[in-house]
Design an enzyme around this catalytic site. Structure first.
Site, PDB file in Angstrom:
ATOM      1  N   ASP A 110       0.838  -1.201   0.000  1.00 56.33           N
ATOM      2  CA  ASP A 110       0.000   0.000   0.000  1.00 56.33           C
ATOM      3  C   ASP A 110       0.875   1.254   0.000  1.00 56.33           C
ATOM      4  O   ASP A 110       2.032   1.216   0.406  1.00 56.33           O
ATOM      5  CB  ASP A 110      -0.880   0.030   1.259  1.00 56.33           C
TER       6      ASP A 110
HETATM    7  N1  URA Z   1      -1.175  -6.008   3.854  1.00 55.18           N
HETATM    8  C1  URA Z   1      -1.677  -4.766   3.885  1.00 55.18           C
HETATM    9  O1  URA Z   1      -2.700  -4.516   4.487  1.00 55.18           O
HETATM   10  N2  URA Z   1      -1.025  -3.799   3.206  1.00 55.18           N
HETATM   11  C2  URA Z   1       0.147  -4.012   2.557  1.00 55.18           C
HETATM   12  O2  URA Z   1       0.702  -3.073   1.977  1.00 55.18           O
HETATM   13  C3  URA Z   1       0.659  -5.308   2.541  1.00 55.18           C
HETATM   14  C4  URA Z   1      -0.019  -6.289   3.200  1.00 55.18           C
END
Ligand code: URA
Length: 250
Positions: A110
């Site tokens: 993310d």
């Molecule tokens: N899980 C999440 O919630 N976000 C990420 O970026 C990676 C794994």
């Protein structure tokens, strides 16, 4: 690294290394800028072996390779994409000498997640590492609101139902220490999952009534984020690290 014996057209070899389009390379050859085994070339379509022949542009010998592999310590605020009209992408953190190989991120973190991101142009390896059948483990460190403990460890070991009803595979949760941040009590945890659903870690904590406020990936498969890499910096993988990743091949 696959150092094939196969020959390729010279313009294809130089194109792969970022020397421009077929017609750019034709022009360079016409102008006498390219030599093959010490002789100035006339034909940009000449067949050569990029690993064995001595190809030089303006007197400088080229170093050919088909694939590149990098580990990036992704900072917050950049997106795991190769291009975007508005946002900075992880490729903006890679110098042009490596960008010419067209690497892409293997999976996504993310925008607000930090840490280990693999970049490569090896589509087969990326496909294998992301295959749901391979169960490649990924370990994250996170700060989550409230106190987590034995209840959450047991629930994650069993599998929890996400907001869309999907029940996660068994995951290993370790509680590292409580942290007292601005938001009140926080727990610092380490979680290893062996699948990669959208926002999985955040949604797993939502499923047990908590909230992730900081997330960093520290490993993927056999590779651990190099702790000498500052946020936003990267390094190429060693041959031994690439071989370790290839153990996930069919
Ligand atoms: N899980 C999440 O919630 N976000 C990420 O970026 C990676 C794994």
């Amino acid at each position: 690294m696959s150092k094939g014996k196969k020959t390729q057209r010279l313009d294809k070899i130089l194109g792969h290394l970022g020397y421009g389009s077929r017609s750019d390379i034709k022009k360079m050859v016409k102008q006498g800028q390219v030599s093959l085994n010490g002789l100035v070339l006339k034909d940009s379509g000449m067949q050569c072996n990029p690993y064995e022949d001595d190809i030089a542009v303006n007197g400088e010998r080229i170093e050919y390779r088909e694939f590149v592999y990098m580990m990036l310590n992704k900072p917050q605020g950049v997106i795991s994409a190769t291009e975007d009209h508005r946002e900075r992408t992880v490729l903006d953190l890679i110098p042009v000498e490596l960008r010419v190989f067209s690497p892409f991120p293997v999976g996504r973190l993310d925008k607000d997640t930090e840490g280990f991101l693999l970049l490569t142009n090896d589509g087969q390896l990326a496909h294998d590492l992301l295959s749901p059948r391979k169960h490649v483990p990924k370990t994250y460190e996170a700060h989550v609101l409230g106190e987590v403990g034995a209840r959450e460890i047991a629930m994650f070991r069993e599998g929890v139902a996400l907001d869309d009803g999907y029940v996660t595979l068994p995951a290993e949760l370790e509680v590292l220490e409580p942290v007292h941040g601005e938001d009140g009590a926080l727990s610092r945890i380490r979680l290893t999952i062996s699948e990669g659903k959208f926002h999985q870690v955040k949604r797993m904590f939502m499923a047990v009534g908590s909230k992730v406020v900081y997330l960093k990936r520290i490993s993927m498969g056999p590779l651990i984020l190099d702790d000498s890499l500052a946020l936003g910096s990267f390094r190429e993988l060693t041959d031994a690290e690439v071989e370790l990743l290839k153990t996930y091949r069919k």
